[in-house]
Design a protein around this motif. Sequence first.
Motif, mmCIF file in Angstrom:
data_model
loop_
_atom_site.group_PDB
_atom_site.id
_atom_site.type_symbol
_atom_site.label_atom_id
_atom_site.label_comp_id
_atom_site.label_asym_id
_atom_site.label_seq_id
_atom_site.Cartn_x
_atom_site.Cartn_y
_atom_site.Cartn_z
ATOM 1 N N ILE A 261 28.688 48.876 -27.467
ATOM 2 C CA ILE A 261 30.085 48.963 -26.699
ATOM 3 C C ILE A 261 31.164 47.724 -27.404
ATOM 4 C CG2 ILE A 261 31.591 48.636 -25.225
ATOM 5 C CD1 ILE A 261 29.163 50.125 -23.042
ATOM 6 N N LYS A 262 30.242 46.898 -27.810
ATOM 7 C CA LYS A 262 30.965 45.914 -28.436
ATOM 8 C C LYS A 262 30.819 46.446 -30.192
ATOM 9 C CE LYS A 262 30.583 40.947 -29.499
ATOM 10 N NZ LYS A 262 29.190 39.500 -29.805
ATOM 11 N N GLU B 257 35.204 46.646 -31.933
ATOM 12 C CA GLU B 257 35.450 45.754 -32.873
ATOM 13 C C GLU B 257 35.805 46.956 -34.011
ATOM 14 O OE1 GLU B 257 33.250 43.122 -35.810
ATOM 15 O OE2 GLU B 257 32.720 42.897 -33.537
ATOM 16 N N VAL B 258 34.616 48.547 -34.480
ATOM 17 C CA VAL B 258 35.342 49.001 -35.152
ATOM 18 C C VAL B 258 36.771 49.440 -34.586
ATOM 19 C CG1 VAL B 258 34.928 50.943 -36.178
ATOM 20 C CG2 VAL B 258 32.810 48.996 -35.944
ATOM 21 N N PHE B 259 36.331 49.878 -33.491
ATOM 22 C CA PHE B 259 37.990 51.019 -33.568
ATOM 23 C C PHE B 259 39.667 49.786 -32.617
ATOM 24 C CE2 PHE B 259 34.276 54.624 -33.350
ATOM 25 C CZ PHE B 259 35.322 55.363 -34.262
ATOM 26 N N GLY B 260 38.735 48.410 -32.608
ATOM 27 C CA GLY B 260 39.747 47.640 -32.349
ATOM 28 C C GLY B 260 40.940 46.899 -33.311
ATOM 29 N N SER B 261 40.154 46.807 -33.942
ATOM 30 C CA SER B 261 41.145 46.262 -35.639
ATOM 31 C C SER B 261 41.985 47.657 -35.858
ATOM 32 C CB SER B 261 40.322 46.180 -36.932
ATOM 33 O OG SER B 261 39.546 47.813 -37.406
ATOM 34 N N ILE B 262 43.418 47.223 -36.683
ATOM 35 C CA ILE B 262 44.492 47.312 -37.176
ATOM 36 C C ILE B 262 43.709 48.711 -37.883
ATOM 37 C CG2 ILE B 262 46.214 46.986 -39.102
ATOM 38 C CD1 ILE B 262 46.419 44.173 -38.405
ATOM 39 N N ASP B 263 43.400 48.830 -38.707
ATOM 40 C CA ASP B 263 42.277 50.261 -39.819
ATOM 41 C C ASP B 263 41.490 50.564 -38.482
ATOM 42 O OD1 ASP B 263 43.367 49.519 -41.794
ATOM 43 O OD2 ASP B 263 41.444 48.198 -42.747
ATOM 44 N N GLY B 264 41.383 50.628 -37.502
ATOM 45 C CA GLY B 264 40.164 50.870 -36.810
ATOM 46 C C GLY B 264 41.629 51.813 -35.734
ATOM 47 N N GLN B 265 42.441 51.457 -35.190
ATOM 48 C CA GLN B 265 43.045 52.190 -34.452
ATOM 49 C C GLN B 265 43.886 53.296 -35.662
ATOM 50 O OE1 GLN B 265 44.123 51.088 -31.068
ATOM 51 N NE2 GLN B 265 42.179 50.880 -31.468
ATOM 52 N N PHE B 266 44.480 52.906 -36.502
ATOM 53 C CA PHE B 266 45.012 53.684 -37.405
ATOM 54 C C PHE B 266 43.717 54.821 -37.826
ATOM 55 C CE2 PHE B 266 45.526 55.581 -42.029
ATOM 56 C CZ PHE B 266 47.149 55.317 -41.927
ATOM 57 N N GLU C 64 34.327 60.933 -26.564
ATOM 58 C CA GLU C 64 33.286 59.712 -26.432
ATOM 59 C C GLU C 64 33.456 58.931 -27.375
ATOM 60 O OE1 GLU C 64 29.206 58.318 -26.615
ATOM 61 O OE2 GLU C 64 29.961 60.493 -25.411
ATOM 62 N N ILE C 65 34.290 58.805 -28.440
ATOM 63 C CA ILE C 65 34.390 57.147 -28.903
ATOM 64 C C ILE C 65 35.758 56.778 -28.053
ATOM 65 C CG2 ILE C 65 35.871 56.262 -30.758
ATOM 66 C CD1 ILE C 65 34.900 58.599 -32.314
ATOM 67 N N LEU C 66 36.376 57.344 -27.267
ATOM 68 C CA LEU C 66 37.452 56.876 -26.320
ATOM 69 C C LEU C 66 36.617 56.153 -25.081
ATOM 70 C CD1 LEU C 66 40.059 59.378 -26.697
ATOM 71 C CD2 LEU C 66 40.174 56.869 -27.150
ATOM 72 N N GLN C 67 35.569 57.178 -24.869
ATOM 73 C CA GLN C 67 34.494 56.527 -23.460
ATOM 74 C C GLN C 67 33.961 55.078 -23.589
ATOM 75 O OE1 GLN C 67 31.293 59.494 -22.703
ATOM 76 N NE2 GLN C 67 31.372 58.239 -19.765
ATOM 77 N N GLN C 68 33.335 54.912 -24.921
ATOM 78 C CA GLN C 68 32.606 53.843 -25.521
ATOM 79 C C GLN C 68 33.409 52.346 -25.539
ATOM 80 O OE1 GLN C 68 29.783 53.333 -25.701
ATOM 81 N NE2 GLN C 68 29.269 56.019 -26.329
#
Length: 87
Positions: free
Chosen positions: A17-18, A22-31, A60-64
């Motif tokens: 989960i962390k 970390e991956v999808f919480g970054s600026i590029d990850g949000q993009f 699934e990504i959003l749930q994680q």
Amino acid sequence: MDPPAPDALVRRRVALIKAYKEVFGSIDGQFVLKDLIGRAGILEAEPGKFAAGRRSIVLEILQQMRFDETALMALAAERLDDGGEQG
């Protein structure tokens, strides 16, 4: 072979989960996440059958990441503000 201990499973789950955050919480990850939301038809009332597989992966990504409805709507609004482009 013995199954992993419950505490090892919990530690792995927390680490996973962390990592998602970390991956999808970054600026590029949000993009990337905004793009995936659009491609998967997450915001469509009745997505096509083909989109069902894509949709389940993005959900699934959003749930994680423990996204709630408010966070999803904010991300969707940002995506719309960006012009809702798909690559």
